[in-house]
Design a protein around this motif. Structure first.
Motif, PDB file in Angstrom:
ATOM      1  N   ILE A 274       0.845  -1.203   0.000  1.00  0.00           N
ATOM      2  CA  ILE A 274       0.000   0.000   0.000  1.00  0.00           C
ATOM      3  C   ILE A 274       0.872   1.240   0.000  1.00  0.00           C
ATOM      4  O   ILE A 274       0.637   2.180  -0.773  1.00  0.00           O
ATOM      5  N   ASN A 275       1.905   1.253   0.843  1.00  0.00           N
ATOM      6  CA  ASN A 275       2.818   2.394   0.860  1.00  0.00           C
ATOM      7  C   ASN A 275       3.542   2.565  -0.473  1.00  0.00           C
ATOM      8  O   ASN A 275       3.709   3.683  -0.972  1.00  0.00           O
TER       9      ASN A 275
ATOM     10  N   ASP B 102      -1.089   5.606   6.006  1.00  0.00           N
ATOM     11  CA  ASP B 102      -1.560   6.214   7.252  1.00  0.00           C
ATOM     12  C   ASP B 102      -3.076   6.136   7.363  1.00  0.00           C
ATOM     13  O   ASP B 102      -3.623   5.887   8.448  1.00  0.00           O
ATOM     14  N   ALA B 103      -3.773   6.355   6.241  1.00  0.00           N
ATOM     15  CA  ALA B 103      -5.242   6.281   6.249  1.00  0.00           C
ATOM     16  C   ALA B 103      -5.708   4.881   6.624  1.00  0.00           C
ATOM     17  O   ALA B 103      -6.695   4.713   7.363  1.00  0.00           O
ATOM     18  N   VAL B 104      -5.000   3.861   6.136  1.00  0.00           N
ATOM     19  CA  VAL B 104      -5.349   2.478   6.464  1.00  0.00           C
ATOM     20  C   VAL B 104      -5.127   2.208   7.948  1.00  0.00           C
ATOM     21  O   VAL B 104      -5.981   1.621   8.629  1.00  0.00           O
ATOM     22  N   LEU B 105      -4.000   2.651   8.475  1.00  0.00           N
ATOM     23  CA  LEU B 105      -3.711   2.428   9.896  1.00  0.00           C
ATOM     24  C   LEU B 105      -4.748   3.098  10.789  1.00  0.00           C
ATOM     25  O   LEU B 105      -5.175   2.535  11.800  1.00  0.00           O
ATOM     26  N   LYS B 106      -5.166   4.293  10.432  1.00  0.00           N
ATOM     27  CA  LYS B 106      -6.194   4.995  11.213  1.00  0.00           C
ATOM     28  C   LYS B 106      -7.524   4.241  11.157  1.00  0.00           C
ATOM     29  O   LYS B 106      -8.231   4.128  12.166  1.00  0.00           O
ATOM     30  N   ALA B 107      -7.865   3.726   9.977  1.00  0.00           N
ATOM     31  CA  ALA B 107      -9.124   2.987   9.835  1.00  0.00           C
ATOM     32  C   ALA B 107      -9.097   1.703  10.664  1.00  0.00           C
ATOM     33  O   ALA B 107     -10.084   1.351  11.320  1.00  0.00           O
ATOM     34  N   ILE B 108      -7.969   1.003  10.655  1.00  0.00           N
ATOM     35  CA  ILE B 108      -7.849  -0.226  11.441  1.00  0.00           C
ATOM     36  C   ILE B 108      -7.916   0.096  12.932  1.00  0.00           C
ATOM     37  O   ILE B 108      -8.527  -0.635  13.720  1.00  0.00           O
ATOM     38  N   ALA B 109      -7.306   1.203  13.342  1.00  0.00           N
ATOM     39  CA  ALA B 109      -7.367   1.615  14.750  1.00  0.00           C
ATOM     40  C   ALA B 109      -8.804   1.867  15.179  1.00  0.00           C
ATOM     41  O   ALA B 109      -9.201   1.514  16.298  1.00  0.00           O
ATOM     42  N   ARG B 110      -9.611   2.459  14.294  1.00  0.00           N
ATOM     43  CA  ARG B 110     -11.022   2.695  14.627  1.00  0.00           C
ATOM     44  C   ARG B 110     -11.768   1.371  14.787  1.00  0.00           C
ATOM     45  O   ARG B 110     -12.616   1.219  15.684  1.00  0.00           O
TER      46      ARG B 110
ATOM     47  N   LEU C 268     -12.927 -10.518   9.895  1.00  0.00           N
ATOM     48  CA  LEU C 268     -13.869 -10.413   8.776  1.00  0.00           C
ATOM     49  C   LEU C 268     -14.202  -8.960   8.451  1.00  0.00           C
ATOM     50  O   LEU C 268     -14.317  -8.578   7.287  1.00  0.00           O
ATOM     51  N   ASP C 269     -14.329  -8.151   9.492  1.00  0.00           N
ATOM     52  CA  ASP C 269     -14.633  -6.726   9.285  1.00  0.00           C
ATOM     53  C   ASP C 269     -13.500  -6.047   8.530  1.00  0.00           C
ATOM     54  O   ASP C 269     -13.731  -5.227   7.626  1.00  0.00           O
ATOM     55  N   VAL C 270     -12.263  -6.377   8.900  1.00  0.00           N
ATOM     56  CA  VAL C 270     -11.111  -5.810   8.201  1.00  0.00           C
ATOM     57  C   VAL C 270     -11.112  -6.256   6.736  1.00  0.00           C
ATOM     58  O   VAL C 270     -10.926  -5.448   5.815  1.00  0.00           O
ATOM     59  N   GLU C 271     -11.337  -7.538   6.512  1.00  0.00           N
ATOM     60  CA  GLU C 271     -11.324  -8.094   5.158  1.00  0.00           C
ATOM     61  C   GLU C 271     -12.378  -7.431   4.266  1.00  0.00           C
ATOM     62  O   GLU C 271     -12.150  -7.193   3.070  1.00  0.00           O
ATOM     63  N   GLN C 272     -13.538  -7.129   4.851  1.00  0.00           N
ATOM     64  CA  GLN C 272     -14.650  -6.601   4.063  1.00  0.00           C
ATOM     65  C   GLN C 272     -14.645  -5.072   3.966  1.00  0.00           C
ATOM     66  O   GLN C 272     -15.454  -4.487   3.243  1.00  0.00           O
ATOM     67  N   SER C 273     -13.748  -4.429   4.676  1.00  0.00           N
ATOM     68  CA  SER C 273     -13.718  -2.966   4.684  1.00  0.00           C
ATOM     69  C   SER C 273     -13.092  -2.423   3.405  1.00  0.00           C
ATOM     70  O   SER C 273     -12.145  -2.987   2.854  1.00  0.00           O
ATOM     71  N   CYS C 274     -13.637  -1.292   2.969  1.00  0.00           N
ATOM     72  CA  CYS C 274     -13.082  -0.567   1.831  1.00  0.00           C
ATOM     73  C   CYS C 274     -12.682   0.819   2.337  1.00  0.00           C
ATOM     74  O   CYS C 274     -13.531   1.587   2.795  1.00  0.00           O
ATOM     75  N   ILE C 275     -11.408   1.119   2.277  1.00  0.00           N
ATOM     76  CA  ILE C 275     -10.883   2.394   2.774  1.00  0.00           C
ATOM     77  C   ILE C 275     -10.597   3.289   1.572  1.00  0.00           C
ATOM     78  O   ILE C 275      -9.736   2.970   0.744  1.00  0.00           O
TER      79      ILE C 275
ATOM     80  N   HIS D 115      -9.203   6.523  -0.212  1.00  0.00           N
ATOM     81  CA  HIS D 115      -8.202   7.575  -0.007  1.00  0.00           C
ATOM     82  C   HIS D 115      -7.841   8.186  -1.355  1.00  0.00           C
ATOM     83  O   HIS D 115      -7.349   7.502  -2.254  1.00  0.00           O
ATOM     84  N   GLU D 116      -8.144   9.471  -1.497  1.00  0.00           N
ATOM     85  CA  GLU D 116      -7.847  10.226  -2.717  1.00  0.00           C
ATOM     86  C   GLU D 116      -8.334   9.485  -3.965  1.00  0.00           C
ATOM     87  O   GLU D 116      -7.613   9.371  -4.963  1.00  0.00           O
ATOM     88  N   GLY D 117      -9.550   8.971  -3.890  1.00  0.00           N
ATOM     89  CA  GLY D 117     -10.168   8.306  -5.030  1.00  0.00           C
ATOM     90  C   GLY D 117      -9.803   6.845  -5.191  1.00  0.00           C
ATOM     91  O   GLY D 117     -10.362   6.150  -6.056  1.00  0.00           O
ATOM     92  N   HIS D 118      -8.892   6.348  -4.372  1.00  0.00           N
ATOM     93  CA  HIS D 118      -8.485   4.942  -4.463  1.00  0.00           C
ATOM     94  C   HIS D 118      -9.223   4.126  -3.408  1.00  0.00           C
ATOM     95  O   HIS D 118      -9.375   4.555  -2.266  1.00  0.00           O
ATOM     96  N   GLU D 119      -9.664   2.933  -3.781  1.00  0.00           N
ATOM     97  CA  GLU D 119     -10.291   2.013  -2.838  1.00  0.00           C
ATOM     98  C   GLU D 119      -9.226   1.031  -2.353  1.00  0.00           C
ATOM     99  O   GLU D 119      -8.682   0.245  -3.131  1.00  0.00           O
ATOM    100  N   LEU D 120      -8.940   1.107  -1.072  1.00  0.00           N
ATOM    101  CA  LEU D 120      -7.867   0.294  -0.491  1.00  0.00           C
ATOM    102  C   LEU D 120      -8.464  -0.849   0.327  1.00  0.00           C
ATOM    103  O   LEU D 120      -9.407  -0.645   1.093  1.00  0.00           O
ATOM    104  N   HIS D 121      -7.893  -2.036   0.163  1.00  0.00           N
ATOM    105  CA  HIS D 121      -8.338  -3.209   0.913  1.00  0.00           C
ATOM    106  C   HIS D 121      -7.132  -3.839   1.599  1.00  0.00           C
ATOM    107  O   HIS D 121      -6.018  -3.843   1.069  1.00  0.00           O
ATOM    108  N   VAL D 122      -7.358  -4.365   2.789  1.00  0.00           N
ATOM    109  CA  VAL D 122      -6.277  -4.973   3.549  1.00  0.00           C
ATOM    110  C   VAL D 122      -6.838  -6.132   4.357  1.00  0.00           C
ATOM    111  O   VAL D 122      -8.035  -6.167   4.656  1.00  0.00           O
ATOM    112  N   THR D 123      -5.994  -7.081   4.684  1.00  0.00           N
ATOM    113  CA  THR D 123      -6.380  -8.192   5.567  1.00  0.00           C
ATOM    114  C   THR D 123      -5.411  -8.225   6.745  1.00  0.00           C
ATOM    115  O   THR D 123      -4.389  -7.547   6.748  1.00  0.00           O
TER     116      THR D 123
END
Length: 413
Positions: A299-300, A309-317, A357-364, A366-374
């Motif tokens: 991602i970086n 950073d946006a992904v880390l903040k979303a996971i923290a939430r 599962l929530d992390v897997e299904q989340s769409c983050i 950021h600046e028009g990009h849809e980021l996914h992480v597990t």
């Protein structure tokens, strides 16, 4: 929500300058260049949406403070602005129920006005207790505190003060006289200091004619500060503000030292402090989980560190939402740790799986990009193990979860 500030000022330059300060404080200025215009604006607004008013003492249609009378009469906390510090003007302003007055003589006074605006907003969540069996003392101090938006409590004795303090943890400051029916003020202060430090609770002693002697007695007993009756309105306000801001500054420093700057979660050092302080005797059963984001470097590399950073903040939430009664922290990079005291292993696994599962299904986005992480998770639930052992075993299982293909929980060797 109180987001608006009524600004009444006939000088266009001063109106613009004060309005900038209001916006700098995160509030919305509503400007008027005369008392007539202010009345019209106020009639078409909801009074409860105004935090306060900033009012020039002398206006063309209100030369002797009539605009101040209008705002205070509408029960709107009012800051007076004056052209000078003439003693007659000062007396005329302070005889009204104003919060404070600010002369226009230099830039520093405008900085004070900005600080006062921010203070008024914070005071709505700050409790102050006045302890005295003298009704006049209570009434005078309560009137001053209410003008400044503090949440005020009154009581006549030490016993009632202890109960109020226990029931209202947002009380940050106590003002007390020395003559209480069930204890002297210095005894009261001394007993409070056994439980709460000066950084946790501010205490200001109040005394009359015996003030010269009592000031030293109060300070030696643990008070932060002292006021002598009769006190100057401005001196009382400055002492109250300085003590409250001192405690807030200490709290901010502690939070900065204990908090991960990016996510707002506890950092590694504070995590161990919380666990060792709150659970020094091992709760049975208990568990610890290490969570690591999969392929986070991609991602970086692909979208930049801001996206990471946006992904880390979303996971923290998500961690905060899923594990509200656990102790958690960012350990560094893309790794997080969650400690579950008094929790059965089966329940812990269910909660961790729901999070995965929530992390897997989340769409983050950021600046028009849809980021996914597990996330890969290692968890250890040995009942009789200390925290270091749990962490060491959870780390082994996290490594195994990565080795087995990621995006899974490993709870066994």
């Amino acid at each position: 929500m109180q987001q608006k500030v009524l600004v009444i000022e006939s000088s266009d330059t001063s109106l613009k300058r004060v309005s900038r300060l209001v916006r700098k404080a995160g509030l919305s200025p509503v400007g008027a260049d005369s008392l007539i215009q202010a009345r019209q604006l106020f009639e078409h607004s909801t009074p409860e949406t105004f935090l306060c008013a900033i009012v020039a003492y002398a206006l063309p249609d209100a030369p002797r403070g009539e605009a101040i009378d209008f705002t205070t009469g509408a029960f709107l906390p009012t800051i007076a602005v004056t052209e000078d510090i003439n003693p007659l003007t000062r007396s005329a302003v302070l005889e009204r129920q104003v919060i404070d007055y600010v002369p226009k003589e230099n830039a520093q006074n405008y900085d004070y006005l900005h600080r006062l605006l921010k203070r008024l907003h914070k005071n709505k969540y700050t409790g102050v207790m006045v302890v005295s069996n003298d009704r006049q003392v209570r009434n005078d101090m309560t009137s001053l505190l209410l003008r400044h938006n503090f949440v005020v409590y009154e009581c006549t004795c030490a016993a009632d003060a202890y109960q109020l303090l226990g029931a209202h943890p947002h009380i940050r400051l106590i003002l007390t006289t020395n003559t209480l029916p069930d204890a002297s003020g210095t005894q009261f202060v001394s007993s409070l200091r056994k439980a709460l430090s000066k950084e946790q609770l501010g205490i200001i002693g109040i005394a009359g004619a015996e003030g010269t002697i009592m000031s030293a007695h109060f300070i030696k007993s643990g008070a932060n500060d002292f006021l002598r009756i009769p006190y100057c309105h401005e001196e009382a306000l400055c002492r109250i503000m300085q003590n409250v801001e001192y405690m807030e500054s200490v709290q901010a420093i502690r939070e900065a030292a204990n908090t991960d700057y990016l996510t707002g979660l506890s950092n590694r050092r504070h995590f161990f402090y919380e666990v060792n302080l709150g659970y020094s005797s091992l709760p049975t059963p208990h568990s610890l989980a290490l969570l690591d984001l999969d392929f986070f470097k991609r991602i970086n590399d692909d979208y930049g560190h801001d996206a990471g950073d946006a992904v880390l903040k979303a996971i923290a939430r998500l961690i905060t939402q899923h594990f509200d009664n656990a102790v958690f922290a960012r350990f560094g990079g893309e790794e997080f740790c969650v400690y579950f005291p008094h929790s059965e292993a089966g329940d812990v696994l269910k909660r961790l799986e729901a999070f995965r599962l929530d992390v897997e299904q989340s769409c983050i986005v950021h600046e028009g990009h849809e980021l996914h992480v597990t996330t890969s998770i290692g968890v250890c639930s040995y009942d009789d193990s200390d925290i270091d052992t749990l962490l060491r075993e959870a780390d082994k299982r996290l490594y195994r979860a990565k080795h087995l293909g990621r995006n899974q929980i490993c709870s066994s060797d």
